[in-house]
Design a protein around this motif. Structure first.
Motif, short mmCIF file in Angstrom:
data_model
loop_
_atom_site.label_atom_id
_atom_site.label_comp_id
_atom_site.label_asym_id
_atom_site.label_seq_id
_atom_site.Cartn_x
_atom_site.Cartn_y
_atom_site.Cartn_z
N THR A 212 30.52 41.88 36.97
CA THR A 212 31.48 43.04 36.52
C THR A 212 32.60 42.78 37.21
O THR A 212 33.72 43.11 36.38
CB THR A 212 30.86 44.20 36.04
N SER B 129 36.53 42.19 38.45
CA SER B 129 37.50 41.38 38.11
C SER B 129 38.34 41.11 38.95
O SER B 129 39.40 40.24 38.76
CB SER B 129 38.31 42.44 37.06
N CYS C 7 40.55 42.43 41.22
CA CYS C 7 41.68 42.95 41.02
C CYS C 7 42.21 43.47 42.52
O CYS C 7 43.34 43.29 42.86
CB CYS C 7 42.04 44.23 40.44
N THR D 246 36.34 48.50 36.82
CA THR D 246 35.44 47.89 35.92
C THR D 246 34.06 48.49 36.53
O THR D 246 33.05 48.00 36.46
CB THR D 246 35.20 46.35 36.19
#
Lengths: 112, 284
Positions: B68, B70, B72, B110
């Motif tokens: 899951t 991302s 970032c 997330t």
């Protein structure tokens, strides 16, 4: 090829720093352009813990193919460095950056 | 009343004072002795019984959910301890650097860093008459004593809430584990030895205790060993000198046999009484 060196100052004549995580500068020498740049890592002095992973993260951003240092990265830093394909050469702790690079070119440094 | 037995220098006699004081006080009232030197607990050696009851202790560490994430990089940004490194295609977690602050986990957009328990050590306890004992031991390879000290103190709060006197055998030094171990103490006993090393580290400990605004006093152990500079320092600084335990080979031999020395040396018993008198006076 890009070569990284752990050094106490930002120049070729600067003494190498035998430590990886707490090195004040990371020098990046680009052999293709013959350009030497210095990454200022002095802020690491303010960190009580975690200097190794932090410096390793900075090293990865510079994306060198070779790292020349003194003692070699400790466990945490080594784990981060190992995620990239970087050849590590140690034993250059008592040289200047220039001497360390020459020693690497002459095959005089030990590969980790 | 919570009495912390601390020192700057290691090996000055914290455990000697803690064990003997606790045992001496337990002659007349309930006492809890808590070994907070979790990297090297040794009070239990002097109790004549093994603390067999216990449970494992855990700290919370983030675990990375790769599916899951991302990427970032915010987790790395918010971590004050560089315990989490966000690489382009993976997140690396260094459990021994993690302070269980939950920042990366709570702020992950997330929710890819759920916190999970990781064993860090073991807490054990035993009770014999008036004397209750709790000790914690950090697992080999664990670097952080503070979370375990915190949990141990919380456990004592819960299990021994009614016991009027607590004696904390603290870690040496003046860093985070000592701060945590002395944080809630009503009085701190700084054990030192009359040597240049003892004095140097005593000064650091005094500075720390003043910074924490603690009531404290000094016990000189192995009196007669070095010089009188510790006493001169305490006098000049207005620090109460609570007691002096003589440098006596027979006391060392008794200690080495695992005995509680005050039971064999009346001079030590008198010094323990003097410590308590001075603490009561200082605390009132």
């Amino acid at each position: 090829m890009k070569i990284a060196l752990t050094a106490q100052g930002p120049h070729w004549d600067s003494a190498m720093d035998p430590r990886f995580g707490r090195t004040p500068y990371i020098l990046i020498y680009d052999e293709d352009t013959d350009e030497l740049t210095a990454i200022d890592n002095r802020a690491v002095d303010n960190e009580a813990h975690g200097a190794g992973p932090l410096t390793a993260r900075k090293l990865l951003d510079a994306a060198p193919q070779v790292l020349i240092t003194g003692n070699g990265p400790g466990g945490n830093a080594a784990a981060v460095v190992a995620t990239a394909e970087i050849a590590i050469y140690v034993g250059a702790g008592n040289m200047t950056a220039k001497e360390a690079y020459a020693a690497y070119k002459d095959g005089k440094l030990e590969k980790m | 009343m919570k009495i912390a037995i601390a020192s700057g220098k290691g090996g000055t006699g914290k455990t000697t004072v803690a064990v003997n004081l606790a045992s001496y006080l337990a002659e007349t009232r309930p006492v809890v002795l808590v070994d907070l030197d979790v990297e090297e607990p040794n009070s239990g050696l002097f109790l004549g019984a093994e603390a067999t009851d216990g449970r494992d202790t855990f700290k919370m560490i983030p675990a990375w959910e790769s599916t899951t994430c991302s990427h970032c990089g915010q987790c790395q940004e918010v971590c004050n301890f560089h315990a989490i490194i966000a690489l382009p295609d993976q997140v690396m977690i260094f459990p021994e650097l993690c302070h269980s602050c939950y920042a990366c986990s709570e702020l992950c957009p997330t929710s890819s860093l759920p916190m999970q328990p990781v064993k860090m050590g073991r807490m054990s306890w035993l009770s014999a008459g008036n004397l209750s004992f709790v000790e914690s031991r950090l697992d080999i390879g664990q670097e952080q004593a503070v979370p375990l000290i915190k949990q141990t103190l919380a456990f004592v709060d819960e299990r021994h809430a009614a016991v009027p006197i607590r004696i904390y055998d603290c870690p040496p030094g003046t860093s985070c584990p000592v701060i945590e171990a002395t944080r809630e103490a009503d009085f701190v006993v700084l054990v030192t030895e009359p040597t240049p090393f003892g004095l140097n580290d005593l000064k650091l400990a005094v500075e720390t205790m003043r910074h924490l605004d603690k009531k404290f006093g000094v016990v000189v152990n192995r009196q007669g060993l070095g010089d009188d500079r510790v006493e001169a320092y305490c006098a000049a600084e207005g620090i109460p000198l609570l007691a002096r335990i003589p440098n006596d080979r027979r006391i060392a031999e008794s200690y080495a046999r695992g005995q509680r020395i005050y039971e064999h040396f009346p001079v030590v018993r008198r010094q323990l009484a003097a410590i308590m008198d001075a603490i009561k006076e200082a605390a009132s």
